[in-house]
Design a protein around this motif. Sequence first.
Motif, PDB file in Angstrom:
ATOM      1  N   GLU A 190       0.829  -1.201   0.000  1.00 62.55           N
ATOM      2  CA  GLU A 190       0.000   0.000   0.000  1.00 62.55           C
ATOM      3  C   GLU A 190       0.868   1.256   0.000  1.00 62.55           C
ATOM      4  O   GLU A 190       0.535   2.250  -0.657  1.00 62.55           O
ATOM      5  CB  GLU A 190      -0.927   0.016   1.216  1.00 62.55           C
ATOM      6  CG  GLU A 190      -2.170  -0.820   1.052  1.00 62.55           C
ATOM      7  CD  GLU A 190      -3.223  -0.511   2.119  1.00 62.55           C
ATOM      8  OE1 GLU A 190      -3.155   0.578   2.731  1.00 62.55           O
ATOM      9  OE2 GLU A 190      -4.106  -1.355   2.317  1.00 62.55           O
ATOM     10  N   ALA A 191       1.973   1.224   0.729  1.00 60.31           N
ATOM     11  CA  ALA A 191       2.870   2.376   0.758  1.00 60.31           C
ATOM     12  C   ALA A 191       3.419   2.659  -0.640  1.00 60.31           C
ATOM     13  O   ALA A 191       3.509   3.817  -1.064  1.00 60.31           O
ATOM     14  CB  ALA A 191       4.016   2.124   1.741  1.00 60.31           C
ATOM     15  N   VAL A 192       3.792   1.620  -1.347  1.00 60.83           N
ATOM     16  CA  VAL A 192       4.274   1.787  -2.726  1.00 60.83           C
ATOM     17  C   VAL A 192       3.180   2.413  -3.592  1.00 60.83           C
ATOM     18  O   VAL A 192       3.432   3.330  -4.382  1.00 60.83           O
ATOM     19  CB  VAL A 192       4.718   0.433  -3.314  1.00 60.83           C
ATOM     20  CG1 VAL A 192       5.011   0.567  -4.805  1.00 60.83           C
ATOM     21  CG2 VAL A 192       5.951  -0.093  -2.570  1.00 60.83           C
ATOM     22  N   LEU A 193       1.961   1.930  -3.450  1.00 69.95           N
ATOM     23  CA  LEU A 193       0.867   2.392  -4.297  1.00 69.95           C
ATOM     24  C   LEU A 193       0.394   3.800  -3.951  1.00 69.95           C
ATOM     25  O   LEU A 193      -0.343   4.409  -4.740  1.00 69.95           O
ATOM     26  CB  LEU A 193      -0.310   1.405  -4.216  1.00 69.95           C
ATOM     27  CG  LEU A 193      -0.011   0.004  -4.771  1.00 69.95           C
ATOM     28  CD1 LEU A 193      -1.202  -0.918  -4.581  1.00 69.95           C
ATOM     29  CD2 LEU A 193       0.409   0.070  -6.235  1.00 69.95           C
ATOM     30  N   TRP A 194       0.804   4.348  -2.812  1.00 70.44           N
ATOM     31  CA  TRP A 194       0.493   5.732  -2.481  1.00 70.44           C
ATOM     32  C   TRP A 194       1.481   6.692  -3.129  1.00 70.44           C
ATOM     33  O   TRP A 194       1.252   7.912  -3.129  1.00 70.44           O
ATOM     34  CB  TRP A 194       0.493   5.945  -0.972  1.00 70.44           C
ATOM     35  CG  TRP A 194      -0.834   5.713  -0.325  1.00 70.44           C
ATOM     36  CD1 TRP A 194      -1.192   4.687   0.514  1.00 70.44           C
ATOM     37  CD2 TRP A 194      -2.006   6.523  -0.452  1.00 70.44           C
ATOM     38  NE1 TRP A 194      -2.500   4.803   0.904  1.00 70.44           N
ATOM     39  CE2 TRP A 194      -3.031   5.924   0.327  1.00 70.44           C
ATOM     40  CE3 TRP A 194      -2.304   7.693  -1.154  1.00 70.44           C
ATOM     41  CZ2 TRP A 194      -4.308   6.468   0.423  1.00 70.44           C
ATOM     42  CZ3 TRP A 194      -3.580   8.230  -1.058  1.00 70.44           C
ATOM     43  CH2 TRP A 194      -4.558   7.621  -0.279  1.00 70.44           C
ATOM     44  N   HIS A 195       2.575   6.179  -3.677  1.00 69.83           N
ATOM     45  CA  HIS A 195       3.565   7.048  -4.308  1.00 69.83           C
ATOM     46  C   HIS A 195       2.943   7.762  -5.506  1.00 69.83           C
ATOM     47  O   HIS A 195       2.207   7.176  -6.291  1.00 69.83           O
ATOM     48  CB  HIS A 195       4.774   6.238  -4.779  1.00 69.83           C
ATOM     49  CG  HIS A 195       5.726   5.869  -3.692  1.00 69.83           C
ATOM     50  ND1 HIS A 195       5.333   5.237  -2.537  1.00 69.83           N
ATOM     51  CD2 HIS A 195       7.072   6.040  -3.577  1.00 69.83           C
ATOM     52  CE1 HIS A 195       6.388   5.037  -1.758  1.00 69.83           C
ATOM     53  NE2 HIS A 195       7.453   5.518  -2.370  1.00 69.83           N
TER      54      HIS A 195
END
Length: 224
Positions: A190-195
């Motif tokens: 999820e952290a990656v996809l918030w980039h």
Amino acid sequence: MNVAWDEALQQFAVGRFGWKASVPSLLQQTAGAYNGDMGVTTSLFPAESCEEYRPDRCGRHRAEVDDETVAAAAFYTQTLGVPARRRLDDPQVRGGEAIFYGLGCSGCHTPTLITVARPGLPAATAGQVIHPYTDLLHHDMGPALADGRPDFGASGSEWRTPPLWGIGLVGVVNGHTNFMHDGRARSLLEAVLWHGGEATRAREDVKAMSARKRASLVAFLESL
């Protein structure tokens, strides 16, 4: 890079710490945490954090923590050891590392840096090859992550690249797997996809990957 005010030196200096790289030293980061997180005053930050709003109850007074204690706490953070990586020879982890580089993530999450000599630190801490996975610079991460709060040279949508070393142990140490500045991401994926912003292309490439490749990328991050 961000250029921020150094409270100890009373001049502007390169910022390296904090969510927006707006703190130039760990000494200031430590004193700032005493003050902002716990309401404890020091010689660097003699005012209570509530002084602006409650001057009747939050007037200035003698520092509650002396300089020696602040310096000792800063020294502790400066010399902490980093947890060793795990699963180095795991094919899934090695495949995820190749994906990490292929996506261009290492452009901001710089894997390797070399330490320099610092006054007050043991000589052995200088010249070490370390792998923090950060460039200590701020980058535009797009409107979805923006907080609208500029901090010296960093705009409301710019954030310092957070170091990734030790990130695979967040769940063990902190008892949760919430990431980003406000904990909005519940997992590393999820952290990656918030980039967004400068990392938009990498994010879109991750979204287009197979589930197997995404699992390999996460496995690599969990090994750090």
